[in-house]
Design an enzyme around this catalytic site. Structure first.
Site, PDB file in Angstrom:
ATOM      1  N   HIS A 106     -34.540  -3.858  -4.721  1.00 52.58           N
ATOM      2  CA  HIS A 106     -35.912  -3.369  -4.906  1.00 52.58           C
ATOM      3  C   HIS A 106     -36.215  -3.321  -6.390  1.00 52.58           C
ATOM      4  O   HIS A 106     -35.350  -3.571  -7.232  1.00 52.58           O
ATOM      5  CB  HIS A 106     -36.119  -1.993  -4.262  1.00 52.58           C
ATOM      6  CG  HIS A 106     -35.501  -0.851  -4.982  1.00 52.58           C
ATOM      7  ND1 HIS A 106     -36.097   0.379  -5.085  1.00 52.58           N
ATOM      8  CD2 HIS A 106     -34.332  -0.736  -5.654  1.00 52.58           C
ATOM      9  CE1 HIS A 106     -35.329   1.201  -5.782  1.00 52.58           C
ATOM     10  NE2 HIS A 106     -34.245   0.547  -6.129  1.00 52.58           N
ATOM     11  N   CYS A 126     -34.995   0.144 -13.663  1.00 52.01           N
ATOM     12  CA  CYS A 126     -35.385   0.021 -12.249  1.00 52.01           C
ATOM     13  C   CYS A 126     -36.688  -0.768 -12.088  1.00 52.01           C
ATOM     14  O   CYS A 126     -37.050  -1.137 -10.971  1.00 52.01           O
ATOM     15  CB  CYS A 126     -35.533   1.400 -11.613  1.00 52.01           C
ATOM     16  SG  CYS A 126     -33.959   2.277 -11.499  1.00 52.01           S
ATOM     17  N   HIS A 153     -33.232  -5.339  -8.664  1.00 51.91           N
ATOM     18  CA  HIS A 153     -31.867  -4.822  -8.776  1.00 51.91           C
ATOM     19  C   HIS A 153     -31.487  -4.285  -7.401  1.00 51.91           C
ATOM     20  O   HIS A 153     -32.347  -4.100  -6.544  1.00 51.91           O
ATOM     21  CB  HIS A 153     -31.745  -3.740  -9.864  1.00 51.91           C
ATOM     22  CG  HIS A 153     -32.451  -2.462  -9.527  1.00 51.91           C
ATOM     23  ND1 HIS A 153     -33.826  -2.324  -9.614  1.00 51.91           N
ATOM     24  CD2 HIS A 153     -31.977  -1.280  -9.083  1.00 51.91           C
ATOM     25  CE1 HIS A 153     -34.165  -1.100  -9.254  1.00 51.91           C
ATOM     26  NE2 HIS A 153     -33.069  -0.437  -8.916  1.00 51.91           N
ATOM     27  N   HIS A 213     -28.753  -1.876  -4.616  1.00 54.79           N
ATOM     28  CA  HIS A 213     -27.937  -0.682  -4.397  1.00 54.79           C
ATOM     29  C   HIS A 213     -27.127  -0.839  -3.118  1.00 54.79           C
ATOM     30  O   HIS A 213     -27.529  -1.551  -2.192  1.00 54.79           O
ATOM     31  CB  HIS A 213     -28.819   0.562  -4.251  1.00 54.79           C
ATOM     32  CG  HIS A 213     -29.605   0.890  -5.465  1.00 54.79           C
ATOM     33  ND1 HIS A 213     -29.072   1.476  -6.590  1.00 54.79           N
ATOM     34  CD2 HIS A 213     -30.923   0.700  -5.734  1.00 54.79           C
ATOM     35  CE1 HIS A 213     -30.017   1.639  -7.497  1.00 54.79           C
ATOM     36  NE2 HIS A 213     -31.158   1.174  -7.011  1.00 54.79           N
ATOM     37  N   ASP A 244     -31.017  -4.025   5.642  1.00 56.03           N
ATOM     38  CA  ASP A 244     -29.751  -4.524   5.088  1.00 56.03           C
ATOM     39  C   ASP A 244     -29.904  -5.942   4.539  1.00 56.03           C
ATOM     40  O   ASP A 244     -30.406  -6.829   5.232  1.00 56.03           O
ATOM     41  CB  ASP A 244     -28.658  -4.481   6.143  1.00 56.03           C
ATOM     42  CG  ASP A 244     -27.274  -4.739   5.558  1.00 56.03           C
ATOM     43  OD1 ASP A 244     -27.024  -4.332   4.408  1.00 56.03           O
ATOM     44  OD2 ASP A 244     -26.448  -5.346   6.258  1.00 56.03           O
ATOM     45  N   HIS A 245     -29.472  -6.114   3.298  1.00 53.36           N
ATOM     46  CA  HIS A 245     -29.563  -7.394   2.594  1.00 53.36           C
ATOM     47  C   HIS A 245     -31.001  -7.898   2.513  1.00 53.36           C
ATOM     48  O   HIS A 245     -31.254  -9.097   2.612  1.00 53.36           O
ATOM     49  CB  HIS A 245     -28.620  -8.436   3.204  1.00 53.36           C
ATOM     50  CG  HIS A 245     -27.189  -8.133   2.893  1.00 53.36           C
ATOM     51  ND1 HIS A 245     -26.455  -7.247   3.659  1.00 53.36           N
ATOM     52  CD2 HIS A 245     -26.371  -8.567   1.923  1.00 53.36           C
ATOM     53  CE1 HIS A 245     -25.240  -7.160   3.149  1.00 53.36           C
ATOM     54  NE2 HIS A 245     -25.157  -7.948   2.092  1.00 53.36           N
ATOM     55  N   GLU A 277     -28.507   6.579  -3.059  1.00 55.08           N
ATOM     56  CA  GLU A 277     -28.836   5.314  -3.720  1.00 55.08           C
ATOM     57  C   GLU A 277     -27.648   4.873  -4.580  1.00 55.08           C
ATOM     58  O   GLU A 277     -27.358   3.689  -4.693  1.00 55.08           O
ATOM     59  CB  GLU A 277     -30.086   5.497  -4.585  1.00 55.08           C
ATOM     60  CG  GLU A 277     -30.585   4.221  -5.208  1.00 55.08           C
ATOM     61  CD  GLU A 277     -31.866   4.441  -5.987  1.00 55.08           C
ATOM     62  OE1 GLU A 277     -32.878   3.844  -5.613  1.00 55.08           O
ATOM     63  OE2 GLU A 277     -31.842   5.206  -6.973  1.00 55.08           O
TER      64      GLU A 277
END
Length: 140
Positions: free
Chosen positions: A14, A33, A39, A41, A79-80, A129
């Site tokens: 995100h 960010c 980037h 997490h 996810d991903h 996070e």
């Protein structure tokens, strides 16, 4: 009252970006960010439900059903993925952890009542996070 928790994991990218602000203002407020190229997490989600054990099973909630619910309605959606671009329930929302956890709550709360035959209710969500940064939400 008994509290039962389930931990699930997902990876997502995100960026924090307010479209009403300049690039300079976004970088000033959000720092790295706000990276234009995103980037990511490794998130940890803890879902806690509360209730009284069912006299027939001894369960507050069937943890297999809870895991399947979380994976089907949350994890498979995020996810991903890029939270800003790929996740329908985050459309037009700033992809902060705070906003993400509120959307998770909206998805999970009614479904937990359904899978538990109204025996359990969502108590809290905790979303890590990073190992040192997390948000916790108890609903509105």
């Amino acid at each position: 009252m008994i509290y039962v928790s389930r931990l699930e994991h997902f990876n997502a990218a995100h960026k924090l970006h307010n479209p009403n602000w300049s690039l300079a203002k976004n970088k000033e407020v959000f720092g790295p960010c706000a990276n234009t190229n995103w980037h990511g997490h490794n998130y940890e989600l803890i879902v806690t439900v509360k209730g009284k054990p069912d006299p027939d099973t001894g369960f507050v909630i069937d943890l297999k059903k809870l895991s399947t619910l979380i994976r089907t309605h949350i994890i498979e959606k995020v996810d991903h993925k890029n939270l800003n671009l790929d996740v329908a329930f985050m459309e037009d929302k700033l992809a902060s952890t705070e906003n993400l956890i509120v959307e998770f709550w909206k998805i999970l709360e009614p479904r937990i009542l359904d899978i538990s035959n109204k025996n359990a209710q969502l108590h809290s969500l905790k979303l890590y996070e990073t190992p040192r940064n997390y948000v916790e939400y108890f609903g509105e």
